[in-house]
Design a protein around this motif. Sequence first.
Motif, PDB file in Angstrom:
ATOM      1  N   LEU A  53       0.838  -1.311   0.075  1.00  0.00           N
ATOM      2  CA  LEU A  53       0.128  -0.030  -0.117  1.00  0.00           C
ATOM      3  C   LEU A  53       0.859   1.363   0.138  1.00  0.00           C
ATOM      4  N   ASP A  54       0.748   1.787  -1.086  1.00  0.00           N
ATOM      5  CA  ASP A  54       1.499   3.401  -1.194  1.00  0.00           C
ATOM      6  C   ASP A  54       0.709   4.169  -2.067  1.00  0.00           C
ATOM      7  N   LYS A  55       1.254   5.271  -2.219  1.00  0.00           N
ATOM      8  CA  LYS A  55       0.712   6.413  -3.127  1.00  0.00           C
ATOM      9  C   LYS A  55       0.552   5.937  -4.724  1.00  0.00           C
ATOM     10  N   VAL A  56       1.057   4.875  -5.274  1.00  0.00           N
ATOM     11  CA  VAL A  56       0.764   4.469  -6.464  1.00  0.00           C
ATOM     12  C   VAL A  56      -0.044   3.426  -6.369  1.00  0.00           C
ATOM     13  N   THR A  57       0.157   2.386  -5.650  1.00  0.00           N
ATOM     14  CA  THR A  57      -0.973   1.366  -5.490  1.00  0.00           C
ATOM     15  C   THR A  57      -2.313   1.766  -5.180  1.00  0.00           C
ATOM     16  N   MET A  58      -2.343   2.774  -4.388  1.00  0.00           N
ATOM     17  CA  MET A  58      -3.612   3.651  -3.767  1.00  0.00           C
ATOM     18  C   MET A  58      -4.367   3.725  -5.071  1.00  0.00           C
ATOM     19  N   VAL A  59      -3.898   4.206  -6.034  1.00  0.00           N
ATOM     20  CA  VAL A  59      -4.492   4.808  -7.084  1.00  0.00           C
ATOM     21  C   VAL A  59      -4.621   3.646  -8.126  1.00  0.00           C
ATOM     22  N   VAL A  60      -3.752   2.759  -8.584  1.00  0.00           N
ATOM     23  CA  VAL A  60      -3.703   1.912  -9.505  1.00  0.00           C
ATOM     24  C   VAL A  60      -4.695   0.547  -9.131  1.00  0.00           C
ATOM     25  N   GLY A  61      -4.400   0.251  -7.977  1.00  0.00           N
ATOM     26  CA  GLY A  61      -5.364  -1.152  -7.592  1.00  0.00           C
ATOM     27  C   GLY A  61      -6.705  -0.781  -7.613  1.00  0.00           C
ATOM     28  N   PRO A  62      -7.262   0.243  -6.940  1.00  0.00           N
ATOM     29  CA  PRO A  62      -8.903   0.436  -6.880  1.00  0.00           C
ATOM     30  C   PRO A  62      -9.265   0.782  -8.212  1.00  0.00           C
ATOM     31  N   PHE A  63      -8.410   1.534  -8.951  1.00  0.00           N
ATOM     32  CA  PHE A  63      -8.927   1.901 -10.177  1.00  0.00           C
ATOM     33  C   PHE A  63      -9.277   0.711 -11.113  1.00  0.00           C
ATOM     34  N   PHE A  64      -8.470  -0.005 -11.090  1.00  0.00           N
ATOM     35  CA  PHE A  64      -8.625  -1.588 -12.051  1.00  0.00           C
ATOM     36  C   PHE A  64      -9.720  -2.255 -11.262  1.00  0.00           C
ATOM     37  N   ILE A  65     -10.018  -2.440 -10.252  1.00  0.00           N
ATOM     38  CA  ILE A  65     -11.253  -2.923  -9.444  1.00  0.00           C
ATOM     39  C   ILE A  65     -12.427  -2.251  -9.825  1.00  0.00           C
ATOM     40  N   VAL A  66     -12.549  -1.192  -9.740  1.00  0.00           N
ATOM     41  CA  VAL A  66     -13.834  -0.217  -9.951  1.00  0.00           C
ATOM     42  C   VAL A  66     -14.072  -0.372 -11.473  1.00  0.00           C
ATOM     43  N   ALA A  67     -13.085  -0.264 -12.293  1.00  0.00           N
ATOM     44  CA  ALA A  67     -13.150  -0.647 -13.818  1.00  0.00           C
ATOM     45  C   ALA A  67     -13.847  -1.921 -14.269  1.00  0.00           C
ATOM     46  N   PRO A  81     -22.309   3.305 -21.592  1.00  0.00           N
ATOM     47  CA  PRO A  81     -20.934   3.887 -21.902  1.00  0.00           C
ATOM     48  C   PRO A  81     -20.746   5.051 -21.324  1.00  0.00           C
ATOM     49  N   ASN A  82     -21.981   6.034 -21.837  1.00  0.00           N
ATOM     50  CA  ASN A  82     -21.811   7.583 -21.671  1.00  0.00           C
ATOM     51  C   ASN A  82     -21.844   7.778 -20.036  1.00  0.00           C
ATOM     52  N   VAL A  83     -21.991   7.106 -19.406  1.00  0.00           N
ATOM     53  CA  VAL A  83     -22.050   7.070 -17.901  1.00  0.00           C
ATOM     54  C   VAL A  83     -20.835   6.462 -17.238  1.00  0.00           C
ATOM     55  N   GLU A  84     -20.376   5.453 -17.816  1.00  0.00           N
ATOM     56  CA  GLU A  84     -19.322   4.686 -17.381  1.00  0.00           C
ATOM     57  C   GLU A  84     -17.995   5.279 -17.317  1.00  0.00           C
ATOM     58  N   VAL A  85     -17.683   6.063 -18.495  1.00  0.00           N
ATOM     59  CA  VAL A  85     -16.629   6.737 -18.804  1.00  0.00           C
ATOM     60  C   VAL A  85     -16.419   7.811 -18.000  1.00  0.00           C
ATOM     61  N   PRO A  86     -17.476   8.715 -17.631  1.00  0.00           N
ATOM     62  CA  PRO A  86     -17.450   9.851 -16.838  1.00  0.00           C
ATOM     63  C   PRO A  86     -17.094   9.329 -15.182  1.00  0.00           C
ATOM     64  N   VAL A  87     -17.716   8.341 -14.991  1.00  0.00           N
ATOM     65  CA  VAL A  87     -17.606   8.077 -13.521  1.00  0.00           C
ATOM     66  C   VAL A  87     -16.248   7.344 -13.254  1.00  0.00           C
ATOM     67  N   ILE A  88     -15.585   6.874 -14.303  1.00  0.00           N
ATOM     68  CA  ILE A  88     -14.280   6.195 -14.369  1.00  0.00           C
ATOM     69  C   ILE A  88     -13.207   7.434 -13.981  1.00  0.00           C
ATOM     70  N   ILE A  90     -14.048  10.341 -12.592  1.00  0.00           N
ATOM     71  CA  ILE A  90     -14.406  10.761 -11.398  1.00  0.00           C
ATOM     72  C   ILE A  90     -13.603  10.040 -10.361  1.00  0.00           C
ATOM     73  N   VAL A  91     -13.610   8.722 -10.403  1.00  0.00           N
ATOM     74  CA  VAL A  91     -12.891   7.873  -9.620  1.00  0.00           C
ATOM     75  C   VAL A  91     -11.456   8.001  -9.859  1.00  0.00           C
ATOM     76  N   ALA A  92     -11.047   8.033 -10.974  1.00  0.00           N
ATOM     77  CA  ALA A  92      -9.387   8.452 -10.881  1.00  0.00           C
ATOM     78  C   ALA A  92      -9.090   9.549 -10.205  1.00  0.00           C
ATOM     79  N   GLY A  93      -9.921  10.492 -10.298  1.00  0.00           N
ATOM     80  CA  GLY A  93      -9.497  11.798  -9.589  1.00  0.00           C
ATOM     81  C   GLY A  93      -9.638  11.647  -8.155  1.00  0.00           C
TER      82      GLY A  93
END
Length: 126
Positions: A53-67, A81-88, A90-93
Motif C-alpha cells: 500500500l503506497d501512493k501509487v498502488t492506492m490509485v492503480v489497484g482500486p482503479f482496476f477493481i472499479v473498472a 458507456p456514456n455514464v461509465e466513462v465519466p464515472v471512471i 471521477i473515480v481516478a480523480g
Amino acid sequence: MKPDKKTLVPPILMITVGAGWLLTTLGIEPEIDWIWTLTLAVAGVMTFAVGGLDKVTMVVGPFFIVASCLSVLRQTDRLQPNVEVPVIVIVAGLLLLIARSPAVPMPSWILDDAQGSKPPADSDRK
C-alpha cells in the motif's frame, strides 16, 4: 531469502485468463466478457499483493477493481458507456486526491531512487 512477489504475476494472470475463458465457455452470464473483467479485477488485487500500500498502488489497484465492476454493469446493460466513462474519470480523480494524503506512504522504489541520487555529504568527500 524471501521469494520475489513479482513471480506471482504470470501464474495468477494465467489462472485468471483460464477461469474467465472457462466461465465464458460454460455460458455463465454469457453477456459478460469474463476474461477482460476478471483480468481487470485481478490486476487491481495484484497491485496490492506485489506493491503493498503506497501512493501509487492506492490509485492503480482500486482503479482496476472499479473498472472491472463498471465493466460488468455495462456488459449487463445496467450502465451505459456514456455514464461509465465519466464515472471512471471521477473515480481516478478521487483516488489521486486520496493518494495525496500524508497517511499514504510514498512507494519504497521512489524513496530508494531519491536516496541513491543524493549528492554525498561534506563528511563523505574527505
